[in-house]
Design a protein around this motif. Structure first.
Motif, PDB file in Angstrom:
ATOM      1  N   VAL A 635       0.873  -1.182   0.000  1.00  0.00           N
ATOM      2  CA  VAL A 635       0.000   0.000   0.000  1.00  0.00           C
ATOM      3  C   VAL A 635       0.908   1.229   0.000  1.00  0.00           C
ATOM      4  O   VAL A 635       1.748   1.378   0.893  1.00  0.00           O
ATOM      5  N   ILE A 636       0.729   2.113  -0.994  1.00  0.00           N
ATOM      6  CA  ILE A 636       1.653   3.237  -1.147  1.00  0.00           C
ATOM      7  C   ILE A 636       0.969   4.575  -0.888  1.00  0.00           C
ATOM      8  O   ILE A 636      -0.201   4.767  -1.180  1.00  0.00           O
ATOM      9  N   GLY A 637       1.762   5.500  -0.338  1.00  0.00           N
ATOM     10  CA  GLY A 637       1.361   6.897  -0.207  1.00  0.00           C
ATOM     11  C   GLY A 637       2.267   7.742  -1.082  1.00  0.00           C
ATOM     12  O   GLY A 637       2.836   7.246  -2.070  1.00  0.00           O
ATOM     13  N   ASP A 638       2.451   8.991  -0.711  1.00  0.00           N
ATOM     14  CA  ASP A 638       3.347   9.865  -1.477  1.00  0.00           C
ATOM     15  C   ASP A 638       4.801   9.463  -1.230  1.00  0.00           C
ATOM     16  O   ASP A 638       5.164   9.022  -0.151  1.00  0.00           O
ATOM     17  N   ASN A 639       5.638   9.617  -2.252  1.00  0.00           N
ATOM     18  CA  ASN A 639       7.077   9.302  -2.183  1.00  0.00           C
ATOM     19  C   ASN A 639       7.327   7.898  -1.626  1.00  0.00           C
ATOM     20  O   ASN A 639       7.894   7.732  -0.552  1.00  0.00           O
ATOM     21  N   SER A 642      12.014   2.797  -2.092  1.00  0.00           N
ATOM     22  CA  SER A 642      12.566   1.572  -2.691  1.00  0.00           C
ATOM     23  C   SER A 642      11.624   0.377  -2.610  1.00  0.00           C
ATOM     24  O   SER A 642      11.718  -0.548  -3.416  1.00  0.00           O
ATOM     25  N   LYS A 643      10.704   0.369  -1.646  1.00  0.00           N
ATOM     26  CA  LYS A 643       9.789  -0.775  -1.526  1.00  0.00           C
ATOM     27  C   LYS A 643       8.894  -0.896  -2.759  1.00  0.00           C
ATOM     28  O   LYS A 643       8.503  -1.996  -3.155  1.00  0.00           O
ATOM     29  N   TYR A 644       8.571   0.249  -3.347  1.00  0.00           N
ATOM     30  CA  TYR A 644       7.733   0.256  -4.560  1.00  0.00           C
ATOM     31  C   TYR A 644       8.451  -0.483  -5.689  1.00  0.00           C
ATOM     32  O   TYR A 644       7.859  -1.332  -6.372  1.00  0.00           O
ATOM     33  N   ASP A 645       9.740  -0.173  -5.895  1.00  0.00           N
ATOM     34  CA  ASP A 645      10.515  -0.817  -6.961  1.00  0.00           C
ATOM     35  C   ASP A 645      10.625  -2.321  -6.720  1.00  0.00           C
ATOM     36  O   ASP A 645      10.490  -3.125  -7.653  1.00  0.00           O
ATOM     37  N   LYS A 646      10.867  -2.699  -5.476  1.00  0.00           N
ATOM     38  CA  LYS A 646      11.011  -4.119  -5.168  1.00  0.00           C
ATOM     39  C   LYS A 646       9.703  -4.869  -5.393  1.00  0.00           C
ATOM     40  O   LYS A 646       9.693  -5.984  -5.926  1.00  0.00           O
ATOM     41  N   ILE A 654       0.032  -3.762  -6.036  1.00  0.00           N
ATOM     42  CA  ILE A 654       0.276  -2.454  -5.419  1.00  0.00           C
ATOM     43  C   ILE A 654      -1.027  -1.654  -5.398  1.00  0.00           C
ATOM     44  O   ILE A 654      -1.725  -1.549  -6.426  1.00  0.00           O
ATOM     45  N   LEU A 655      -1.365  -1.113  -4.216  1.00  0.00           N
ATOM     46  CA  LEU A 655      -2.592  -0.338  -4.049  1.00  0.00           C
ATOM     47  C   LEU A 655      -2.260   1.052  -3.528  1.00  0.00           C
ATOM     48  O   LEU A 655      -1.383   1.200  -2.678  1.00  0.00           O
ATOM     49  N   ASN A 656      -2.994   2.069  -4.039  1.00  0.00           N
ATOM     50  CA  ASN A 656      -2.915   3.371  -3.371  1.00  0.00           C
ATOM     51  C   ASN A 656      -3.945   3.396  -2.250  1.00  0.00           C
ATOM     52  O   ASN A 656      -4.670   2.414  -2.048  1.00  0.00           O
ATOM     53  N   LYS A 661      -8.781   1.257   0.557  1.00  0.00           N
ATOM     54  CA  LYS A 661     -10.059   1.437   1.261  1.00  0.00           C
ATOM     55  C   LYS A 661     -11.194   0.713   0.545  1.00  0.00           C
ATOM     56  O   LYS A 661     -12.075   0.124   1.189  1.00  0.00           O
ATOM     57  N   GLU A 662     -11.169   0.734  -0.769  1.00  0.00           N
ATOM     58  CA  GLU A 662     -12.212   0.044  -1.540  1.00  0.00           C
ATOM     59  C   GLU A 662     -12.108  -1.466  -1.348  1.00  0.00           C
ATOM     60  O   GLU A 662     -13.124  -2.168  -1.202  1.00  0.00           O
ATOM     61  N   MET A 663     -10.875  -1.988  -1.328  1.00  0.00           N
ATOM     62  CA  MET A 663     -10.679  -3.420  -1.111  1.00  0.00           C
ATOM     63  C   MET A 663     -11.182  -3.840   0.271  1.00  0.00           C
ATOM     64  O   MET A 663     -11.845  -4.865   0.434  1.00  0.00           O
ATOM     65  N   ILE A 664     -10.858  -3.029   1.297  1.00  0.00           N
ATOM     66  CA  ILE A 664     -11.314  -3.310   2.659  1.00  0.00           C
ATOM     67  C   ILE A 664     -12.845  -3.354   2.703  1.00  0.00           C
ATOM     68  O   ILE A 664     -13.453  -4.246   3.325  1.00  0.00           O
ATOM     69  N   LYS A 665     -13.472  -2.380   2.050  1.00  0.00           N
ATOM     70  CA  LYS A 665     -14.933  -2.292   2.029  1.00  0.00           C
ATOM     71  C   LYS A 665     -15.554  -3.547   1.423  1.00  0.00           C
ATOM     72  O   LYS A 665     -16.514  -4.118   1.950  1.00  0.00           O
TER      73      LYS A 665
END
Length: 670
Positions: A635-639, A642-646, A654-656, A661-665
């Motif tokens: 789950v990603i936020g701003d900036n 390196s975890k994003y690349d991996k 990968i979820l924003n 929140k939609e997946m949880i719902k």
């Protein structure tokens, strides 16, 4: 300054922040300042003026954010990614040798080295850095869940808010108050007619738990780092390698010394017995750790402590003083405890003027009299106790002590039940018992009601606003705001804290009730075996004794508790108030994230990091710190870093925040 455009201001602010950080490091970490206080203040004022001119350029890692100002209603809970274990203790040379023999046995011929560090008498804390920026600070708590004290930790000048390497990592350290600062604070408090702090550790602990971070900023706390829990970019082979890296990143690390064998460790421990007094902070021992990190993993942990480390505790410091009098204090169960009133004496970092004498038998066993010259020490460097009487210093003026026949508070009859060492007041309406019972109920391990302390409880009882702890839940703000030191905001916070306590877990409520012999551990066990207070109330003595951890004394005490009409009335009013008197009912789809592994990275807008982790773990999922092939979602936020690349390279979904929140719902409703 007003002629600067935003671009030039940004460059100037960046340069000033870097310059101030370097001087903070020299002053607070190296103790080697290169400019005067006036010059440092001038740099800070220049930065403050620029940031006030361009407020959108203020960042969380700016040195100006150390001054405090955030006022919280309460501390948020933080679940630690790795359980913070306790250390086993060694009290002498033989204990250290036994520890080394266990290490030898488990490592079977492996070569190993020890590292010895100061055991600082402060408050353990966990720190988290995201992309090289300080993101979270939390207390140890119970080892699994602590409290978010980030705002207060930002005020610690020796803790860098930004480091050179843009990595994600977690560290452990000890927050403490220097002896010199402790003396300054107490002098100031006495001048302001405030009670002095008992010792530096209490002052440090109280400071980091201030809801107003400005108060923490005024107390000049320090921190020493002693462990690296995780790092997103690096792997280390030894503890000494970790320390070298942390020092390079600008952290103030704990004192350490390498030792090739246990004999060297023992020499170091003996050497520090006397040298400890020369330090400007309190230590109560030394910590001995295996240096090789791979060997630590091989040794592993027990349920409560690592097999690769041990804490050597210094022998208790002892001093002689005089017993001026013996007073009686009353506990919540009516127990009368004799306490020695002493000529004040400096002992292990604080002034001691009282010492517990436990009970009448203990006084007779040690032949203690009023007027005696005695040897006192702090048991475990914490609780003052009388070790022995210096009988050769008696001059005949000493007086025998007799346990009172009537309660010194209410005048009720005092009895000593057969087979017990403790005398008790038989009057269940005794004001002292009521006060102690309520204090126990609101304590941190029980209902944890912030703001309800001894002074407020005394006022509530004196003004007939409450008679027992159940009455707390029927208080209104109008009852409180006219009491001493209870204004509009304070009274509002107390009512909020009382309301919040209604959601405490069932085992904490059981502990809070104050059933004799039922500690927090027994309360947990009872909550595991009985789903509600009604089930426990209906239990027979044999039902209780059949639980392996519950013996006959506890079983009798529980049954007796439910036979008293006063206690049944208390429970009825707690139920009426909405207190949780049963385990949380299992809900359908409660574990809708069953064992799914989530990693979070970047700055989140709708959640704090602890909030989003709690959400996942309360739904049966797992929040982990690093991306691997076993990760289900990133789950990603701003900036995001390196975890994003991996995650991309491993094909992790990968979820924003919105997608999360939609997946949880959907999963909650499916």
């Amino acid at each position: 300054m007003i002629n600067l455009n935003k671009e030039k201001a940004s460059k100037k602010i960046t340069a000033l922040k870097e310059k101030i950080r370097k001087h903070e490091y020299k002053y607070f970490v190296l103790d080697d300042p290169s400019i005067s206080d006036a010059e440092f203040d001038q740099l800070m004022q220049e930065l403050i003026k620029l940031e006030s001119e361009f407020p959108d350029l203020i960042t969380e890692d700016s040195p100006t954010q150390r001054v405090g100002g955030a006022v919280l209603d309460e501390f948020k809970k933080v679940k630690h990614s790795t359980k913070m274990l306790s250390l086993d203790n060694a009290f002498n040379k033989e204990d250290l040798i036994e520890f080394d023999q266990r290490v030898q046995k488990n490592l079977k011929g492996e070569d190993y080295q020890y590292v010895v560090e100061h055991k600082i008498d402060g408050l353990s804390a966990v720190m988290r850095y995201n992309n090289g920026t300080f993101e979270l600070g939390a207390t140890r708590g119970n080892g699994e869940v602590g409290e978010d004290i980030s705002n207060n930790m930002k005020t610690i000048r020796s803790l860098p808010l930004k480091i050179e390497e843009k990595a994600e990592m977690q560290l452990r350290g000890e927050i403490y108050l220097a002896k010199s600062e402790f003396k300054r604070l107490n002098k100031q408090r006495l001048e302001n007619d405030e009670s002095p702090f008992a010792n530096p550790r209490n002052a440090a602990a109280g400071s980091v738990r201030q809801l107003d971070s400005k108060i923490a900023a005024e107390r000049s706390l320090s921190i020493l780092i002693y462990d690296l829990i995780s790092h997103s970019k690096r792997e280390f082979k030894t503890h000494l390698e970790v320390f070298a890296y942390l020092k390079k990143q600008g952290f103030k690390i704990n004192w350490y010394q390498a030792a090739s064998n246990i004999e060297s460790v023992i020499e170091i421990c003996q050497d520090w017995h006397q040298k400890r007094e020369k330090l400007d902070f309190e230590i109560d021992g030394l910590v001995i750790k295996i240096n090789d990190l791979a060997l630590r993993k091989k040794l592993g942990n027990t349920a409560r402590s690592p097999r690769w480390a041990i804490a050597y505790k210094f022998p208790a410091q002892q001093k002689t003083t005089k017993i001026k009098d013996i007073e009686i204090s009353l506990g919540r169960t009516g127990a009368l405890t004799p306490t020695a009133i002493l000529d004040p004496v400096e002992l292990a970092g604080s002034t001691v003027s009282r010492a517990t004498l436990h009970n009448e038998d203990e006084i007779k066993r040690k032949d203690i009299k009023i007027g005696d010259i005695v040897l006192v020490q702090k048991a475990g460097d914490v609780i003052p106790e009388v070790v022995k009487v210096i009988t050769e210093k008696r001059d005949g003026s000493e007086k025998e002590f007799e346990m009172p026949k009537n309660c010194p508070v209410c005048g009720g009859e005092v009895i000593r039940p057969e087979g017990e060492a403790v005398s008790r007041c038989t009057n269940i309406s005794c004001p002292a018992q009521r006060k102690e019972s309520i204090l126990h109920f609101v304590s941190r391990n029980a209902m944890n009601i912030d703001g309800v302390g001894p002074a407020l409880i005394e006022q509530l009882l004196a003004n007939n606003l409450i008679e027992d702890y159940a009455d707390l839940y029927f208080l209104k703000q109008s009852h409180l705001k006219d009491l001493e030191r209870m204004g509009e905001k304070s009274s509002e916070n107390v009512i909020k804290a009382i309301e919040a306590s209604k959601k405490r877990e069932f085992f904490r409520v059981l502990y809070a009730l104050g059933i004799r012999h039922v500690g927090i551990g027994a309360a947990r066990i009872l909550a595991e075996n009985f789903n509600s207070i009604d089930e426990l109330k209906s239990a027979k003595i044999d039902d209780l004794k059949n639980i392996s951890e519950i013996g006959p004394v506890i079983a009798d005490s529980i049954v007796n508790f439910f036979q008293e009409r006063h206690n049944i009335d208390l429970l009825s009013r707690l139920k009426q108030a909405g207190i949780r008197l049963k385990n949380k009912a299992s809900q359908e789809n409660e574990n809708f994230l069953d064992q799914l592994k989530f990693v979070f990275t970047g700055s989140l807008n709708d959640f704090t990091r602890s909030e989003i982790k709690d959400l996942v773990e309360n739904a049966g999922g797992r929040a982990v710190s690093s991306v691997s092939s076993k990760t289900d979602y990133l789950v990603i936020g701003d900036n995001p870093g390196s975890k994003y690349d991996k995650a991309q390279s491993l094909g992790i979904e990968i979820l924003n925040e919105s997608e999360f929140k939609e997946m949880i719902k959907k999963k909650r409703s499916s």
